[in-house]
Design an enzyme around this catalytic site. Structure first.
Site, PDB file in Angstrom:
ATOM      1  N   HIS A  24       5.012 -41.147  -1.072  1.00  0.00           N
ATOM      2  CA  HIS A  24       5.674 -42.380  -1.517  1.00  0.00           C
ATOM      3  C   HIS A  24       5.730 -43.392  -0.373  1.00  0.00           C
ATOM      4  O   HIS A  24       5.476 -44.591  -0.573  1.00  0.00           O
ATOM      5  CB  HIS A  24       7.083 -42.056  -2.009  1.00  0.00           C
ATOM      6  N   HIS A  59      21.270 -43.218   3.432  1.00  0.00           N
ATOM      7  CA  HIS A  59      20.107 -42.727   4.175  1.00  0.00           C
ATOM      8  C   HIS A  59      19.443 -43.819   5.012  1.00  0.00           C
ATOM      9  O   HIS A  59      18.773 -43.529   6.005  1.00  0.00           O
ATOM     10  CB  HIS A  59      19.092 -42.089   3.215  1.00  0.00           C
ATOM     11  N   ARG A  80      13.067 -49.129 -14.801  1.00  0.00           N
ATOM     12  CA  ARG A  80      14.090 -48.488 -13.964  1.00  0.00           C
ATOM     13  C   ARG A  80      15.118 -47.781 -14.841  1.00  0.00           C
ATOM     14  O   ARG A  80      15.472 -46.619 -14.598  1.00  0.00           O
ATOM     15  CB  ARG A  80      14.783 -49.540 -13.090  1.00  0.00           C
ATOM     16  N   ARG A  99      17.942 -19.545 -13.973  1.00  0.00           N
ATOM     17  CA  ARG A  99      18.238 -20.485 -15.068  1.00  0.00           C
ATOM     18  C   ARG A  99      19.565 -20.163 -15.754  1.00  0.00           C
ATOM     19  O   ARG A  99      19.745 -20.409 -16.942  1.00  0.00           O
ATOM     20  CB  ARG A  99      17.106 -20.467 -16.097  1.00  0.00           C
ATOM     21  N   LYS A 153      26.241 -24.565 -19.622  1.00  0.00           N
ATOM     22  CA  LYS A 153      25.782 -24.964 -20.956  1.00  0.00           C
ATOM     23  C   LYS A 153      26.221 -26.402 -21.243  1.00  0.00           C
ATOM     24  O   LYS A 153      27.376 -26.765 -21.014  1.00  0.00           O
ATOM     25  CB  LYS A 153      26.368 -24.041 -22.021  1.00  0.00           C
TER      26      LYS A 153
END
Length: 542
Positions: free
Chosen positions: A112, A189, A320, A404, A408
């Site tokens: 990126h 960041h 977006r 996994r 729920k």
């Protein structure tokens, strides 16, 4: 005097000066003629060297990118990519835990960043070629590209999971426990990206003191790069930035645009994330690039776009929203990232008295770029493979993610009332659970097992229509720009541009027998009914 008339007058003056110089050269005699030619040639070479954005093909390095094709990067950018600080981006997922729902979304911050650097160069070059009066220099070009390359250096494990979830949780725990709190308010960041830039410059200069000078950059350019990463505030009353003077203000809108959110960072991650997620991208950044132009608006130079591109600009903002709705804020992605954040917080030694040695430096790593550079997604493997007793709870959470065994999903609703606090939602939900009359008397509900989460979705500027902050020019008046009029936009545009979703999950217990699973199923069914009643009775929820 109109801007176009001023430009014509300036060009006319320059043309006359050149004609006078030509006449003077032709009328001169040897050896003065030769000396005059050398002076003219030297001056022209200086102009070309400063303003002509041409780099030898031998200098450039080619990268094969799946989004932008074969992209060329300047050797100084390549030097930066070959530092440990930049290479760590190979080990940070662009979309955090999203790849656990969308299997293709396993791309990293590394690629990126290359894409943003490339697009930053493309935009600067188009402005330079179409508007030479902007006096964009090679130093401007390189600085903007470096800013694009380095804008995400400060991302932590799983990207926004770290600064969006881990750091705020760590700060809150420190305040509750009364532990020393050196975490800055609203730490982001970008602050670490700036520190990383200083670290990279220092390491490059240790190898070659003149590394910047060789590429005609100096300390002011480094300041400019850091300012570009943090972005220039749109509401600033006076120009306070040191990297460039106010006439170059438009350069601050390329990498991190605080004016309206249109920048090359988004252009790359929209295209890249859609590609890896398998979601259609209706926004065409390549077309918008062609129609970018700098105009003076209210005394400030802004990047503007052709009025006929208004729908394409809106598609950008809509893309977006779509990415957040379908992927970034996906109901399962969100809960997985919450679990990752919880695992990191439980493993953080700085949140415990005495800072146990068998725990990890996490929140305290933001103090220095050196410590922070060791933080990548690999920390999760480090926790999973550890045998330390103090990391057992973190290991258990990561094991649940792998197997996994996730909470729920109970239900989701759109809040129709604004300014409802999260605390108020949790309070009314807890009361609703306690008040709820169970259809199945064999099970019971506990609000502690049914956490509430609130998700904010918008088009980039909270509740405002972002297109109202974009300036457009017309074909007939390319040097005059203004915001678009309502009648020039589609009548199908939304009336509101943000929404809040409230979500409830059922938190599973540990290992379950067949009976436990059956009971869990009944509890979730009861919780769903309770949620529906709560939605009907509170805050005007549908």
């Amino acid at each position: 005097m109109l801007h176009s008339e001023q430009t014509k007058k300036t060009l006319s003056d320059h043309r006359k000066s050149l004609q006078d110089l030509k006449k003077s050269y032709e009328e001169s005699e040897e050896p003065e003629k030769q000396q005059l030619w050398e002076i003219i040639n030297d001056e022209l070479q200086d102009i070309l060297k400063k303003y002509f954005l041409f780099f030898s093909k031998k200098q450039m390095k080619i990268f094969n990118d799946p989004i932008h094709g074969h992209i060329e990067l300047h050797p100084l950018l390549v030097k930066i990519t070959d530092t440990p600080q930049f290479q760590r981006l190979r080990h940070i997922k662009q979309l955090g835990g999203t790849y656990l729902v969308y299997p293709g979304a396993s791309h990293n911050r590394f690629e990126h960043s290359l894409g943003v650097a490339y697009l930053a160069g493309c935009l600067v070059k188009i402005l330079h070629d179409n508007q030479p009066e902007l006096k964009i220099t090679k130093q401007d070009f390189l600085s903007v590209q470096i800013a694009g390359l380095c804008h995400d250096l400060g991302h932590g494990p799983f990207s926004h999971v770290f600064d969006g979830l881990v750091i705020p949780k760590a700060k809150k725990i420190k305040q509750i426990k009364g532990l020393p709190d050196e975490i800055p308010e609203k730490w982001k960041h970008e602050q670490m990206s700036v520190q990383m830039i200083d670290d990279i410059v220092k390491s490059l200069k240790a190898e070659n003191e003149d590394v910047l000078k060789e590429h005609e950059l100096d300390d002011r350019d480094v300041i400019f790069i850091k300012e570009l990463i943090e972005g220039a505030k749109a509401s600033a009353a006076e120009w306070t930035y040191k990297g460039r003077d106010e006439d170059k203000s438009f350069l601050y809108e390329i990498v991190a645009n605080k004016q309206n959110g249109i920048d090359v960072d988004k252009w790359d991650y929209f295209a890249r994330d859609c590609h890896h997620l398998g979601i259609r991208n209706s926004f065409d950044h390549q077309r918008l690039l062609k129609f970018a132009r700098v105009c003076e608006v209210n005394g400030t130079n802004h990047i503007c776009f052709r009025d006929k591109e208004a729908d394409n600009v809106y598609d950008m903002f809509r893309t977006r929203y779509t990415l957040h709705r379908q992927a970034y804020q996906h109901k399962i992605c969100n809960i997985i990232e919450e679990m990752f954040a919880e695992a990191l917080v439980l493993a953080d030694r700085d949140l415990h008295e005495g800072k146990p040695e068998d725990m990890l430096k996490i929140s305290e790593a933001i103090k220095t770029a050196e410590e922070y550079s060791k933080l990548t997604d690999e920390i999760f493997e480090q926790i999973s493979s550890s045998t330390a007793e103090n990391l057992q709870k973190s290991r258990d959470i990561l094991d649940k993610i792998v197997r996994r065994k996730l909470p729920k999903f109970v239900g989701e609703a759109r809040l129709t009332e604004k300014n409802v606090s999260k605390e108020e939602l949790r309070t009314t939900w807890k009361a609703a659970v306690q008040k709820y009359k169970l259809d199945n008397p064999t099970v019971s509900l506990n609000a502690e097992d049914l956490p509430v989460y609130v998700v904010d979705l918008d088009h980039g500027m909270k509740d405002k229509n972002p297109i109202e902050s974009v300036y457009f020019y017309s074909k007939r008046k390319p040097n005059e720009a203004s915001t678009i009029k309502d009648y020039q936009l589609s009548s199908f545009l939304p009336k509101t541009f943000n929404e809040e979703l409230v979500r409830v999950y059922y938190r599973r217990t540990g290992d379950q027998t067949a009976e436990d699973k059956e009971e869990e199923k009944k509890k979730v069914e009861e919780a769903e009914k309770c949620f529906q009643i709560w939605c009907s009775n509170n805050f005007g929820l549908p």
